[in-house]
Enzyme design. Structure first.
Site, short mmCIF file in Angstrom:
data_model
loop_
_atom_site.label_atom_id
_atom_site.label_comp_id
_atom_site.label_asym_id
_atom_site.label_seq_id
_atom_site.Cartn_x
_atom_site.Cartn_y
_atom_site.Cartn_z
CD GLN A 13 20.80 134.91 37.77
OE1 GLN A 13 20.83 135.31 36.62
NE2 GLN A 13 21.90 134.81 38.51
CG ASP A 59 14.27 144.98 54.87
OD1 ASP A 59 15.41 144.97 55.35
OD2 ASP A 59 13.92 145.62 53.86
CB THR A 128 30.70 137.37 46.12
OG1 THR A 128 31.25 137.91 44.92
CG2 THR A 128 31.17 138.26 47.27
CD GLU A 130 33.63 141.85 42.86
OE1 GLU A 130 34.42 142.55 43.51
OE2 GLU A 130 33.50 141.93 41.63
CE1 TYR A 152 27.35 141.77 46.80
CE2 TYR A 152 29.47 141.25 45.79
CZ TYR A 152 28.19 140.88 46.17
OH TYR A 152 27.74 139.61 45.90
CE LYS A 156 26.70 138.89 49.28
NZ LYS A 156 25.72 137.82 49.50
#
Ligand code: GDD
Length: 341
Positions: A13, A59, A128, A130, A152, A156
């Site tokens: 996105q 990758d 983030t 988070e 996660y 980060k």
């Protein structure tokens, strides 16, 4: 001079929005994607191939390939958007999450340094909200202590600190955008907003009977991904690198999101029961449309997120243009056109 940008995670996105923004500004854009991915921006350009858009298969775990791509492309700006970005999945795949999110970021920093591009290449790191986890402060700003609550967020946070470290140690132009939830019509339906808008439309059109969700009381600060792409770009245009909270400053519950989305398709939702027994009912017909399914709960959850974007407003001149209601309308409108079954 034409600027060159390299975007990791161009298939996602945010990659889609930032590549469009950069192409519109006249940049030459290089995107890194995995062999298996197709990009929306590429799909949109199928008929009229954009000569300024190039792709490289790689990758984030493949350091030697990353270094070769950066050497070939010699970018002015790198936008690191590649990530294992699902909080839920990170509990199941913590190591993979760390490899992509933490070491992937380190690979980019090391590549810039090893190639001697410290003075040329600027890096935007998609961090983030988070990382604030079960914060004791609301709203959260750049000085709020970090208390990450899932693999996660921890991955980060490593990326956040390694970016700060390289900025300070090697005088590199590296910015962390501490971005709260940002959504759009192209958000995958593994995230709750799109899951809800798609379900509202499918239920309205008779293609789906019910929507099963996890924690309905969780509150998030939801903005529009297109606005957040602009913030990313602005950070790299400043005289000095810095870290910024990117958020709307408003918070809504998952329950609110359900009500707004269903209202957009003409269905009023009323709630009955509590906890796992909570049900969303079509006020017009009495049908149960929303139920709770524990599989969508997380082992632990930060239940309230709201960011304070004052620094971004003051220093970048950034303000979110699309509010929550407009965002939901935009997503539902898109799904009404899209959903055929
Ligand atoms: N995905 C999902 N599915 N989430 C649900 C569901 C469900 O059925 N039911 C309730 N939720 C709640 C989650 O527990 C969470 O509190 C909230 O809805 C939002 O979940 P997601 O849309 O999956 O996003 P996220 O908040 O976990 O993470 C997103 O935002 C972060 C920034 O704050 C992702 O985009 C992250 O990559 C990003 O860093």
């Amino acid at each position: 001079m034409t600027k060159v940008a390299l975007i990791t995670g161009i298939t996602g996105q945010d990659g889609t929005y930032i590549s469009k923004l950069l192409l519109d500004k006249g940049y030459v854009v290089h995107g890194i994607k995995r062999e298996s991915s197709t990009t929306r921006i590429e799909d949109n350009n199928k008929e009229k191939k954009n000569v300024n858009l190039h792709f490289h298969f790689c990758d984030m775990t493949d350091y030697s390939k990353i270094i070769r791509i950066i050497q070939d492309v010699c970018p002015d700006e790198i936008y690191n958007l590649a990530a294992q970005s699902s909080v839920h999945t990170s509990f199941d795949r913590p190591e993979y999450t760390a490899e992509i999110n933490s070491l992937g970021t380190l690979h980019l920093l090391e590549a810039i340094r090893t190639l001697g591009l410290e003075k040329k290449t600027k890096l935007f790191q998609a961090c983030t909200g988070e990382i604030f986890g079960n914060s004791l402060e609301t709203p959260q700003n750049e000085n709020t202590p970090f208390r990450p609550q899932n693999p996660y967020a921890v991955s980060k946070l490593y990326a956040y600190w390694i970016c700060v470290n390289y900025r300070e140690a090697y005088d590199m132009f590296v910015c962390n955008g501490i971005m709260f939830n940002h959504e759009s019509p192209i958000r995958p339906d593994s995230f709750v907003t799109r899951k809800i808008t798609k379900a509202a439309v499918r239920i309205k059109k008779g293609f789906q009977e019910k929507l099963y969700l996890g924690n309905l009381n969780a509150k998030r600060d939801w903005g529009f991904a297109g606005d957040y792409a602009e913030a990313m770009w602005l950070m790299l245009q400043q005289d000095k690198p810095d870290d910024y909270v990117i958020a709307t400053g408003e918070t809504h519950s998952v329950k609110d999101m359900v009500e707004f989305a269903f209202r957009e398709v003409g269905i009023e939702i009323e709630w009955e029961g509590e906890g796992l027994d909570k049900k969303g009912i079509n006020a017009g017909t009495g049908e149960v449309l929303i139920e709770v399914d524990p599989q969508f709960y997380r082992p632990i959850e930060s239940s309230l997120f709201v960011g304070n974007p004052s620094k971004a407003r003051e220093k970048l001149g950034w303000v979110p243009r699309v509010n929550f209601e407009e965002l939901v309308k935009m997503m539902v409108k898109n799904d009404l056109e899209l959903v055929k079954c």
